[in-house]
Every structure is written in structure tokens, then in C-alpha cells.
Design a protein around this motif. Structure first.
Motif, PDB file in Angstrom:
ATOM      1  N   TRP A   1       9.982   4.602   4.092  1.00  0.00           N
ATOM      2  CA  TRP A   1       9.028   3.775   4.803  1.00  0.00           C
ATOM      3  C   TRP A   1       7.607   3.750   3.837  1.00  0.00           C
ATOM      4  O   TRP A   1       7.527   4.660   3.273  1.00  0.00           O
ATOM      5  N   ASP A   2       7.211   2.666   3.818  1.00  0.00           N
ATOM      6  CA  ASP A   2       5.806   2.637   2.950  1.00  0.00           C
ATOM      7  C   ASP A   2       4.846   1.391   3.891  1.00  0.00           C
ATOM      8  O   ASP A   2       5.304   1.045   4.836  1.00  0.00           O
TER       9      ASP A   2
ATOM     10  N   LEU B   1      -3.928  -0.626  -6.889  1.00  0.00           N
ATOM     11  CA  LEU B   1      -4.776  -1.472  -5.652  1.00  0.00           C
ATOM     12  C   LEU B   1      -4.783  -0.443  -4.397  1.00  0.00           C
ATOM     13  O   LEU B   1      -5.812  -0.340  -3.838  1.00  0.00           O
ATOM     14  N   THR B   2      -3.844   0.453  -4.438  1.00  0.00           N
ATOM     15  CA  THR B   2      -3.522   1.414  -3.194  1.00  0.00           C
ATOM     16  C   THR B   2      -4.900   2.249  -3.426  1.00  0.00           C
ATOM     17  O   THR B   2      -5.634   2.624  -2.270  1.00  0.00           O
ATOM     18  N   THR B   3      -5.350   2.871  -4.449  1.00  0.00           N
ATOM     19  CA  THR B   3      -6.350   3.824  -4.644  1.00  0.00           C
ATOM     20  C   THR B   3      -7.591   3.137  -5.079  1.00  0.00           C
ATOM     21  O   THR B   3      -8.361   3.884  -5.484  1.00  0.00           O
ATOM     22  N   TYR B   4      -8.033   1.917  -4.628  1.00  0.00           N
ATOM     23  CA  TYR B   4      -9.184   1.264  -4.934  1.00  0.00           C
ATOM     24  C   TYR B   4     -10.263   2.089  -4.497  1.00  0.00           C
ATOM     25  O   TYR B   4     -11.403   2.152  -5.204  1.00  0.00           O
ATOM     26  N   ARG B   5     -10.181   2.550  -3.207  1.00  0.00           N
ATOM     27  CA  ARG B   5     -11.453   3.224  -2.684  1.00  0.00           C
ATOM     28  C   ARG B   5     -11.724   4.366  -3.221  1.00  0.00           C
ATOM     29  O   ARG B   5     -13.017   4.832  -3.387  1.00  0.00           O
TER      30      ARG B   5
ATOM     31  N   VAL C   1       1.096  -1.079   0.090  1.00  0.00           N
ATOM     32  CA  VAL C   1      -0.175  -0.167   0.052  1.00  0.00           C
ATOM     33  C   VAL C   1       1.059   1.423   0.075  1.00  0.00           C
ATOM     34  O   VAL C   1       1.438   1.384   0.968  1.00  0.00           O
ATOM     35  N   HIS C   2       1.194   1.699  -1.093  1.00  0.00           N
ATOM     36  CA  HIS C   2       2.333   2.508  -1.254  1.00  0.00           C
ATOM     37  C   HIS C   2       1.788   4.287  -1.622  1.00  0.00           C
ATOM     38  O   HIS C   2       0.681   4.355  -1.927  1.00  0.00           O
TER      39      HIS C   2
ATOM     40  N   GLU D   1      -4.800   7.451   0.513  1.00  0.00           N
ATOM     41  CA  GLU D   1      -5.570   6.179   0.744  1.00  0.00           C
ATOM     42  C   GLU D   1      -4.659   5.179   1.709  1.00  0.00           C
ATOM     43  O   GLU D   1      -5.303   4.591   2.240  1.00  0.00           O
ATOM     44  N   ARG D   2      -3.516   5.473   1.511  1.00  0.00           N
ATOM     45  CA  ARG D   2      -2.583   4.667   2.247  1.00  0.00           C
ATOM     46  C   ARG D   2      -3.027   4.903   3.746  1.00  0.00           C
ATOM     47  O   ARG D   2      -3.159   3.708   4.738  1.00  0.00           O
ATOM     48  N   ALA D   3      -3.116   6.169   4.130  1.00  0.00           N
ATOM     49  CA  ALA D   3      -3.385   6.572   5.365  1.00  0.00           C
ATOM     50  C   ALA D   3      -4.775   6.274   5.926  1.00  0.00           C
ATOM     51  O   ALA D   3      -4.918   5.614   6.980  1.00  0.00           O
TER      52      ALA D   3
END
Length: 500
Positions: A169-170, A377-381, A67-68, A88-90
Motif C-alpha cells: 500500500w501507498d 513531490l512527497t518531501t516538498y514540506r 505520495v509514496h 512526509e506521507r504520514a
């Protein structure tokens, strides 16, 4: 059980399907389709999700499990896309899937070149600034820093000794397929009917023609959301996709000294593409990622890494290793296809390499069909929110604003609550608050030398919609990533399926 995708529920949902009328039919059970189903159902719309194979059967289970925050987008000057990724990661780490995402350090060693680590440090600090600019970003991850030679030896023992490096970090997913299952189950908890093994054969205006378990049926939809990924052109031929293959190798972690940080090495000749050695639970490391264009029709079967990709990944990582990897060290490999979107303004020629195409998604209407394709994938929402905004506007009903940025997925809870769950940490990292139930279903190991339990297989059959050996071994668990282990697990999976 909240959002249980039990065999009984599937039978009831299937019985209600023929001739029914719903607000939204979602085609595709990957992360985008499951995200759309959840967003639409949580806004009060009636939803049916139809997936021809299984949840996460396609691209969504072949990612790097990250989730980058979009460092690569910064290198291409796509600041907006980088901010969206960081936001979106947050959301995933802090609100919706805290049990599935953990902070992961990425180490770029000086043995790759001081110019390389200087650029990595600059990129990392720019990424930190982007993270601090988005809601929930402050405090979610440590900051970029230089480290000494002893830190490199501790974090990544396989790297040639004697030099320092840079750490940024990611976020790392415990498992990408588990995220998709959690999304689908949460959508089901809000009333969505989720049906796997349901192939959409055609969409004729408002009529959706489906084949399920060998039988043909039809239903009517206010809107059909096409979230079929690399297969989206089957419902929307006008979309211009340029699929690319991303490949990974699977290596025993002890072959690299059991690293606790991701080893990060630039691809020769590139300033924005890296090869990562990503430590995983269960004593494995995934080595990736390639970006190769795919010509011709998109196959239904899973893609495989080419010999050239395998060698490229090994050669790149071996630049910094004390003991180089060889093909004989590999215990598995996997590849997935990315549905990259060719811009409308592009010509008809071959164009740029897929590595240089934007990861922005496309939203496009074709009659009653709304296609949402591309993205990450990270931004799917965020993709799902935009798609359902368009659906609500078209239908004239449903809540105008989404709540999914603060809607916990099944199993999720604040980290302090997760720490108090009375179950093994490995199960909590996969099932969150449901881990005690999973543990109670059977602690016996599926395969000697691995961590997966029979209880996990039983939980998958009873509550997660698993209907086949492949569902159990290749998606609900990831035993199948090591073919030798998968072969040993088949008999146990068949027994659990027979139990029901």
C-alpha cells in the motif's frame, strides 16, 4: 474565503509590489516554491511568490499523483530518504491534506514471475517496517500481504487469470496540481502575496527585477529563494542539473477492467523500477513511469513522451494483461521533467543513467539567492522547512521552528469531519470542506460524460487564481489530459472567464 486568490487580491498585491521591500521572494510556483512560501509566511516573514506562468505549470502537475513511502529508495540503500518519504506521507495523510490523499493498493501479480513477487513482498515488508518507525505511520496504511487468484481478479480484472500476487500500500493524490494550489492559498492566508504571470528577469544583489503583464518593476528582498525546478540554472548557473523525462499514458479504465488497485510490473532487466497502471477518478488509468535523460537546453514548452517511451510502457504492462493494450487504446499522454541534481563529486562525463541518480535535494547559496532544487513531490514540506531554516538564520528574524507538519491546508480536516461534509464525495476529495461552496456555484457538467462542473471553473477563477483557459482546463481541473475532452470544454471555460 480563506486564502482566496481572487482577481481583486491580485490587483491589490500587484499595486503594492513596485519598490517594496520584503523578507523573502520565492521564484517558482510549483510544489517546492509554494511549500517554501507557506513555511516562510507561517513563521512571520513577509513573502512574495513570483511565478512566470501559473501555479503547478511545470513539473508539479506531471507526476504520477502519488505520495509514496520510498520503496525504491530502499532498493538503492537510501534508508534515510525512505524514512523521510514515509514520514512526509504520514504528515500529508494524517494532518495537512487528508482530503487530497487516500490509501491505494499496489498489486504485483504472480504472472510477472514468482521471483518478482517474492522480491516485491520483501520490499513491501521492509517498507512497512520503515512506516512503523516514523511518527504517524502506524495505522496509516494496511500491511503487505499475499493474495489469491480471486483477489487479483477482483482488484485488477485486466491481469491474466489463474494466479495470485502480492499487495502493498501507498498514498495517492487526488491531483498533484490541487496540492500546489492548496499550498499557495494557505500561504496567502498567512499573508504571502502570490503572483502568477510574473517573470523574474534578474536578481542584482537585493534587487529583484520582474516583468508582470508586460510592465517591468523592481522590489527588494532580504533573501531570494530559487525554486524554479529544471529552470533553476537561470538564476544559479553553477548548479549541475541532469533533467530526466518521466512519461505517462492515459487509458480508459474500462479497457483494463476498471481496476481498484494499481497494477505493478517490473521494467525488464530492473529490480527497482516498475511500470504502474494507476486508477484515477473519472474512469481513467495513468500508465507510467519512464526515466529518460534530457539533453540540451530545458524547453519552456511542455515535453511530450517519445515513441520509444510509449512502446516501452505498453510492452511492459502487456506482459501481464489478458488483453494487451495498443496505441489505439490511448486517449492521452503526458510527460514532465525532473530536476535531478548531479553530485558535486561527479565528473564531467555522462555518468550514470538518470534512473540511478539520487532523489536527494540540493540547498545552495549564491549571494542572496538560496536555491532549493531536486527532491520529490512527497518531501516538498521537508525541503521547504530546511530552506526556510536557512533563510531565518541568514535574516536573523522569523520563528526558528516550523509548524507546517501540523498546519492543515485550505479544505483539509480530519477524516471524520470530511465524511460529514454535505457535498458529493468527488468534490470533497478535491476541495475538502470547501466542496459545498464549489457545488453551489453550478452543478452543470463542463463536458458530457465527464464529472467536472461549471462550479469548479467558477471557483477556480474567483478563488484559485485561474486567469486563462489553460489554467482552468490543464491545472485547476485536469480535463486537458484527454485532448478530445479539452477541445469540447474550451467554449465553457471561455464563458466562465468572461463572467469573472
Amino acid at each position: 474565503m480563506i486564502g482566496s486568490l481572487s482577481p481583486g487580491r491580485r490587483t491589490r498585491d500587484l499595486a503594492e509590489l513596485p519598490g517594496s521591500t520584503v523578507d523573502v521572494v520565492v521564484v517558482g510556483g510549483g510544489v517546492t516554491g509554494a511549500g517554501v512560501a507557506l513555511d516562510a509566511a507561517s513563521r512571520g516573514l513577509s513573502v512574495v511568490l513570483l511565478e512566470r506562468a501559473d501555479l503547478a505549470a511545470g513539473t508539479s502537475r506531471w507526476s504520477s499523483k502519488l505520495v509514496h513511502g520510498g520503496l525504491r529508495y530502499l532498493a538503492h540503500g537510501e534508508i534515510g530518504l525512505a524514512r523521510e518519504s514515509a514520514r512526509e506521507r504520514a504528515v500529508l495523510m494524517g494532518a495537512t491534506a487528508a482530503h487530497l490523499v487516500r490509501p491505494l493498493p499496489f498489486l504485483v501479480p504472480d504472472v510477472a514471475g514468482r521471483d518478482v513477487t517474492a522480491l516485491a513482498e520483501l520490499g513491501g515488508r521492509l517498507g512497512d517496517a520503515v512506516r512503523l518507525s516514523v511518527p504517524g505511520g502506524r495505522g496509516s496504511l494496511p500491511s503487505t500481504r499475499r493474495v489469491r487468484a480471486d483477489d487479483v481478479a477482483r482488484l485488477t480484472p485486466g491481469v491474466r487469470p489463474g494466479a495470485g500476487g502480492v499487495v502493498f500500500w501507498d498514498g495517492q493524490l487526488t491531483d498533484d496540481a490541487r496540492l500546489v494550489v492548496a499550498l499557495a492559498r494557505t500561504a496567502a492566508a498567512y499573508g504571502a502575496r502570490v503572483l502568477t504571470g510574473a517573470e523574474v528577469r534578474a536578481v542584482d544583489s537585493a534587487d529583484v527585477h520582474v516583468r508582470v503583464d508586460g510592465a517591468d518593476l523592481s522590489l527588494r528582498a532580504g533573501v531570494v529563494v530559487n525554486a524554479a525546478g529544471v529552470w533553476s540554472q537561470q538564476l544559479a548557473p553553477g548548479i549541475r542539473l541532469v533533467p530526466s523525462r518521466g512519461s505517462h499514458l492515459v487509458v480508459p479504465a474500462d479497457r483494463l477492467g476498471s481496476p481498484s488497485a494499481a497494477m505493478t510490473v517490473p521494467l525488464p532487466g530492473s529490480r527497482s523500477r516498475y511500470v504502474f497502471a494507476l486508477p484515477q477518478p473519472g474512469g481513467l488509468v495513468y500508465l507510467g513511469l519512464t526515466d529518460e535523460p534530457v539533453d540540451g537546453p530545458v524547453p519552456d514548452e511542455d515535453p511530450l513522451p517519445s515513441d520509444g517511451e510509449v512502446q516501452q510502457l505498453l510492452d511492459t504492462m502487456n506482459q501481464v494483461l489478458d488483453e494487451p493494450l495498443a496505441r489505439g487504446d490511448l486517449v492521452g499522454a503526458y510527460a514532465g521533467l525532473r530536476p535531478l541534481v548531479l553530485p558535486e563529486s561527479a565528473g564531467t562525463g555522462p555518468g550514470d543513467a538518470t534512473a540511478d541518480l539520487s532523489r536527494k535535494h540540493l540547498l545552495r547559496w549564491d549571494g542572496a539567492v538560496l536555491s532549493v532544487v531536486g527532491g520529490k513531490l512527497t518531501t516538498y514540506r521537508a525541503m521547504a522547512e530546511e530552506a526556510v531554516d536557512a533563510v531565518v538564520a541568514r535574516l536573523g528574524r522569523g520563528a526558528r521552528r516550523t509548524t507546517t507538519a501540523r498546519l492543515p491546508l485550505v479544505g483539509s480536516a480530519p477524516r471524520v469531519a470530511l465524511e460529514r461534509v454535505a457535498a458529493p464525495q468527488r468534490l470533497v476529495a478535491r476541495y475538502g470542506t470547501e466542496a459545498p461552496l464549489v457545488e453551489s456555484l453550478g452543478p452543470a457538467l463542463v463536458v458530457a460524460g465527464r464529472d467536472e462542473t461549471v462550479g469548479e471553473l467558477r471557483f477556480a477563477v474567483r478563488h484559485e487564481g485561474a486567469r486563462s483557459v489553460a489554467d482552468l482546463l490543464d491545472r485547476r481541473t485536469r480535463i486537458g489530459l484527454v485532448p478530445a475532452d479539452r477541445e469540447r470544454a474550451v467554449a465553457v471555460a471561455e464563458q466562465v472567464l468572461a463572467e469573472g
